[in-house]
Design a protein around this motif. Structure first.
Motif, PDB file in Angstrom:
ATOM      1  N   PHE A  42      -2.410  -8.422  10.907  1.00 25.61           N
ATOM      2  CA  PHE A  42      -1.993  -7.193  11.590  1.00 25.61           C
ATOM      3  C   PHE A  42      -3.018  -6.087  11.349  1.00 25.61           C
ATOM      4  N   ALA A  43      -3.386  -5.889  10.088  1.00 18.86           N
ATOM      5  CA  ALA A  43      -4.354  -4.846   9.754  1.00 18.86           C
ATOM      6  C   ALA A  43      -5.748  -5.199  10.268  1.00 18.86           C
TER       7      ALA A  43
ATOM      8  N   ARG B   7      11.461  -2.598   7.230  1.00 23.04           N
ATOM      9  CA  ARG B   7      12.871  -2.625   6.828  1.00 23.04           C
ATOM     10  C   ARG B   7      13.026  -2.938   5.339  1.00 23.04           C
ATOM     11  N   LEU B   8      12.110  -3.711   4.772  1.00 19.02           N
ATOM     12  CA  LEU B   8      12.221  -4.192   3.401  1.00 19.02           C
ATOM     13  C   LEU B   8      11.212  -3.476   2.511  1.00 19.02           C
ATOM     14  N   ALA B   9      11.617  -3.201   1.270  1.00 20.06           N
ATOM     15  CA  ALA B   9      10.745  -2.469   0.357  1.00 20.06           C
ATOM     16  C   ALA B   9       9.449  -3.218   0.092  1.00 20.06           C
ATOM     17  N   ASP B  10       9.535  -4.506  -0.224  1.00 19.80           N
ATOM     18  CA  ASP B  10       8.327  -5.273  -0.523  1.00 19.80           C
ATOM     19  C   ASP B  10       7.403  -5.340   0.692  1.00 19.80           C
ATOM     20  N   GLU B  11       7.989  -5.458   1.882  1.00 28.25           N
ATOM     21  CA  GLU B  11       7.199  -5.456   3.112  1.00 28.25           C
ATOM     22  C   GLU B  11       6.414  -4.156   3.234  1.00 28.25           C
TER      23      GLU B  11
ATOM     24  N   ARG C   9      -0.445  -1.382   0.932  1.00 28.13           N
ATOM     25  CA  ARG C   9      -1.601  -1.861   0.161  1.00 28.13           C
ATOM     26  C   ARG C   9      -2.749  -2.310   1.059  1.00 28.13           C
ATOM     27  N   ARG C  10      -2.443  -2.637   2.295  1.00 25.57           N
ATOM     28  CA  ARG C  10      -3.475  -3.105   3.224  1.00 25.57           C
ATOM     29  C   ARG C  10      -3.882  -2.028   4.228  1.00 25.57           C
ATOM     30  N   GLY C  11      -3.530  -0.796   3.904  1.00 20.43           N
ATOM     31  CA  GLY C  11      -4.020   0.325   4.696  1.00 20.43           C
ATOM     32  C   GLY C  11      -3.236   0.634   5.942  1.00 20.43           C
ATOM     33  N   VAL C  12      -2.037   0.093   6.072  1.00 15.11           N
ATOM     34  CA  VAL C  12      -1.206   0.376   7.244  1.00 15.11           C
ATOM     35  C   VAL C  12      -0.432   1.673   7.002  1.00 15.11           C
ATOM     36  N   PHE C  13      -0.538   2.602   7.923  1.00 15.92           N
ATOM     37  CA  PHE C  13       0.194   3.866   7.845  1.00 15.92           C
ATOM     38  C   PHE C  13       1.662   3.597   8.170  1.00 15.92           C
ATOM     39  N   LEU C  14       2.559   3.956   7.271  1.00 16.85           N
ATOM     40  CA  LEU C  14       3.979   3.664   7.438  1.00 16.85           C
ATOM     41  C   LEU C  14       4.687   4.841   8.102  1.00 16.85           C
ATOM     42  N   GLU C  15       5.413   4.544   9.173  1.00 16.94           N
ATOM     43  CA  GLU C  15       6.214   5.528   9.884  1.00 16.94           C
ATOM     44  C   GLU C  15       7.674   5.115   9.681  1.00 16.94           C
ATOM     45  N   ILE C  16       8.313   5.691   8.672  1.00 20.40           N
ATOM     46  CA  ILE C  16       9.578   5.175   8.168  1.00 20.40           C
ATOM     47  C   ILE C  16      10.760   5.885   8.829  1.00 20.40           C
TER      48      ILE C  16
ATOM     49  N   SER D 282       0.054   9.860   1.016  1.00 21.26           N
ATOM     50  CA  SER D 282      -0.552  10.391   2.235  1.00 21.26           C
ATOM     51  C   SER D 282      -0.564   9.395   3.386  1.00 21.26           C
ATOM     52  N   ASN D 283      -0.330   8.109   3.117  1.00 27.00           N
ATOM     53  CA  ASN D 283      -0.319   7.110   4.189  1.00 27.00           C
ATOM     54  C   ASN D 283       1.105   6.741   4.609  1.00 27.00           C
ATOM     55  N   ILE D 284       2.025   7.702   4.427  1.00 24.97           N
ATOM     56  CA  ILE D 284       3.440   7.484   4.767  1.00 24.97           C
ATOM     57  C   ILE D 284       3.948   8.700   5.522  1.00 24.97           C
ATOM     58  N   SER D 285       4.803   8.453   6.512  1.00 30.62           N
ATOM     59  CA  SER D 285       5.488   9.530   7.221  1.00 30.62           C
ATOM     60  C   SER D 285       6.942   9.122   7.426  1.00 30.62           C
ATOM     61  N   VAL D 286       7.756  10.086   7.846  1.00 33.10           N
ATOM     62  CA  VAL D 286       9.110   9.781   8.302  1.00 33.10           C
ATOM     63  C   VAL D 286       9.193  10.123   9.780  1.00 33.10           C
ATOM     64  N   THR D 287      10.064   9.418  10.499  1.00 33.25           N
ATOM     65  CA  THR D 287      10.162   9.615  11.946  1.00 33.25           C
ATOM     66  C   THR D 287      11.515   9.139  12.444  1.00 33.25           C
TER      67      THR D 287
END
Length: 646
Positions: free
Chosen positions: A270-271, A282-286, A292-299, A320-325
């Motif tokens: 994916f990355a 959906r899952l914490a470990d996911e 860890r692989r540089g994917v920006f999370l839109e939670i 800094s690589n996390i947002s909420v939406t």
């Protein structure tokens, strides 16, 4: 004597200097001086003109329009609350920020915000405004009182309706005066798969044209067709990679959709494909493996409960690589829950530090989309989007300034809503072809059969194979819905090609039990054909026809009569009407549905509007009939088709 060794830059400089002093250079200068060609003066664009003016205001040479005084300000760059700060506003932007009373200029007006906290206007990292049911100018009235002043719009809903008019549609409201800033992310799912076709088709040229149309177009919206990305023999492979290439060529951001991609191998792929974000964690470990692989999370709110506590437990230092939406939240739900304020509050309640929680809803997203020079911070040069809070812990909003204007006070929207005369390409989008009749929804059995085998689905069925059931044939030779057994009839009606093509089959664990009932909608992510489900063919036709006649929306039929409708006459997805009016129609739809009996539900199965997705992790899905597949049942990962009965 050894030769002197100059650095490369110095060598180039000396060469240029010597060249400038050479006889050849003098000849060129004289020739240039002898020409009568007029000197062309560069004309600056609006952005630079604005910043030139802001510079003068910051220096105190020109007056400000407004100063918000003596506020406690969140600095998102240093993650600190700064007391006794002034925010100087001019030309819709922030010109100066600093200690109260120290700016050297004069202002036309001021507001004493002593006792209040200031945070940047909230911004959505991934939202489909279409799912609110409101056009952008009315979306502004809905979400700005909740602190939202800008949105990255994942536009593949309207894109499948209006095609190349996509960016034009989203930017029109702001051009007419709306203060909600929209940054379109062009819908990659246009069409969603090679097995669907609607009002748009995007490849390299289309994506290039969008990115060069306006600088507010910032991204390729969530790349959803994972099978097309990874399989060269998939019919959509060429198109999706063309869009990705165009986005890179014109420096946009490639957004992703990684539902059920949870293994390290899938996440790495994916990355590696360049998909820079995921809003389906959906899952914490996911989430941790993607981070860890540089994917920006839109939670989204549903993903916070498991992920955020685990990130806190592991002592994550850099968020800094996390947002909420919010992604998809309709007008009725927003009035009940809130918008981004609800998501930020949820993060705080889970223990996320205050400073970080507000960054999740502003600055982090702005940086991800390379628009942090415009939004996401209370700093000079940015739009004057200021949310004043009486209590930052509870996200208690007192006032919202958007573009320097007081836009909301204690939850009340204060600005005028621009009148937009939407053109025919946005309003006349239902092309079913004719009025549907009950016979369009009949499922006929082969002659002489008492039972048949039937392919059966249910909402959000992700298994590799459909369900197979043996069903009885009625005396008239047809297959009926059997609500008491949890079986309903579901159909998809083509709204684009004027063919009145209908696909239909039996689904389980959803639908109305009340006799003579059906539900229909043109909200059908992502292609947005009309879907209908019911226990009566006449009721299904009535519901679908009602949706088409309204120009789109929802229709509920009970005992053969339409008892509720929600008109969505802009693209069949939205409506240009006041918030409370649309919310009242949604409330009535829910109220009328509550009077009915439903299979496995206590009320309106509104999530059916997402049940026709063809992205990962869906496999078998019912789509509108297409060439080579008149019944519309297809495995969207392989292209395999199957009969609905045999």
């Amino acid at each position: 004597m050894s030769a002197t060794r100059y650095p490369l830059a110095a060598t180039l400089f000396i060469s240029v200097l010597l060249g400038a002093c050479s006889p050849h250079s003098e000849v060129k200068q004289e020739a240039a001086a002898d020409t009568d060609a007029p000197v062309k003066t560069h004309v600056f664009k609006d952005e630079v003109k604005t910043r030139q003016a802001l510079t003068q205001v910051a220096l105190g040479r020109e007056a400000a329009e407004l100063v918000i005084q003596n506020v406690t300000l969140l600095n998102v760059f240093t993650q600190e609350w700064l007391p006794a700060q002034d925010i100087v506003i001019a030309h819709n932007r922030i010109a100066w920020v600093g200690d109260t009373g120290t700016w050297p200029g004069e202002t036309q007006s001021s507001y004493d915000a002593n006792g209040l906290w200031a945070v940047p206007g909230f911004g959505e990292s991934h939202k489909h405004i279409e799912s609110s049911y409101l056009t952008p100018e009315y979306e502004a009235a809905l979400v700005i009182p909740h602190g939202n002043t800008w949105t990255v719009e994942g536009s593949h809903e309207i894109s499948n309706v209006v095609g190349n008019r996509n960016a034009e549609f989203w930017l029109e409201a702001e051009r007419k005066g709306s203060t909600l800033k929209i940054f379109p992310a062009i819908g990659s799912a246009t069409p969603p798969t090679v097995y669907e076709s609607g009002g748009g088709y995007y490849g390299y040229n289309e994506m290039r044209d969008f990115l060069t149309y306006d600088p507010r177009v910032v991204a390729l919206g969530e790349v959803m067709d994972w099978s097309a990305v990874i399989n060269a023999d998939n019919g959509g492979h060429q198109r999706i990679w063309e869009m990705i290439e165009a986005t890179y060529d014109y420096r946009g951001v490639v957004e992703g959709h990684g539902m059920n991609l949870t293994s390290q191998t899938d996440i790495s792929a994916f990355a590696a494909a360049g998909l820079a974000s995921d809003h389906e964690v959906r899952l914490a470990d996911e989430g941790i493996e993607k981070l860890r692989r540089g994917v920006f999370l839109e939670i989204k709110q549903a993903g916070m409960d498991s992920l955020f506590p685990k990130l806190l437990d592991m002592g994550l230092k850099d968020w800094s690589n996390i947002s909420v939406t919010t992604d998809d939240r309709d007008v009725f739900a927003t009035l009940q829950l809130g918008s981004m304020d609800y998501n930020i509050r949820s993060a705080i309640d889970l223990g996320v530090p205050l400073e970080i929680a507000y960054q999740l809803g502003s600055y982090n997203t702005a940086r991800h989309f390379n628009i942090d020079h415009l939004v996401g911070a209370l700093a000079p040069g940015r739009y004057a989007d200021v949310v004043l809070l009486s209590d930052p812990q509870t996200v208690a909003i007192e006032r919202v300034y958007a573009n320097g204007q007081l836009a909301a006070d204690n939850g009340e929207y204060l600005l005028p809503i621009p009148e937009i005369d939407y053109p025919q390409w946005a309003t006349d989008t239902m092309n079913v072809g004719r009025e549907l009749i009950a016979a369009d929804f009949v499922i006929s059995a082969p002659e002489g059969r008492e039972t048949v085998n039937a392919a059966v689905l249910e909402p959000f069925w992700f298994e590799p194979e459909f369900i197979t059931m043996e069903l009885p044939v009625a005396e008239d030779g047809t297959i009926k819905a059997d609500p008491d057994a949890g079986l309903i009839k579901v159909a998809v009606v083509d709204r684009y090609h004027g063919t009145a093509a209908v696909s239909k089959m039996i689904w389980q664990n959803v639908g109305p039990k009340t006799p003579g009932s059906a539900l229909a909608s043109s909200q059908s992510h992502d292609l947005h054909n009309i879907w209908t489900m019911g226990n009566d063919d006449y009721a299904m036709a009535l519901a679908a026809n009602t949706v088409a006649e309204m120009g789109g929306g929802w229709a509920l039929v009970n005992d053969g009569k339409v008892v509720a409708r929600v008109q969505l006459d802009i693209g069949g997805l939205m409506t240009a009407r006041p918030v409370n009016e649309v919310a009242a129609e949604m409330e009535n739809l829910h109220h009328q549905a509550d009077k009915m009996v439903w299979i496995n539900a206590n009320g309106l199965p509104e999530r059916m509007r997402f049940a026709f997705l063809t992205a990962a992790p869906w496999k078998w899905q019912l789509v509108a009939p297409y060439e080579g597949n008149p019944v519309g049942l297809v495995d969207v990962t392989t292209g395999n088709t199957h009969a609905i009965i045999w």
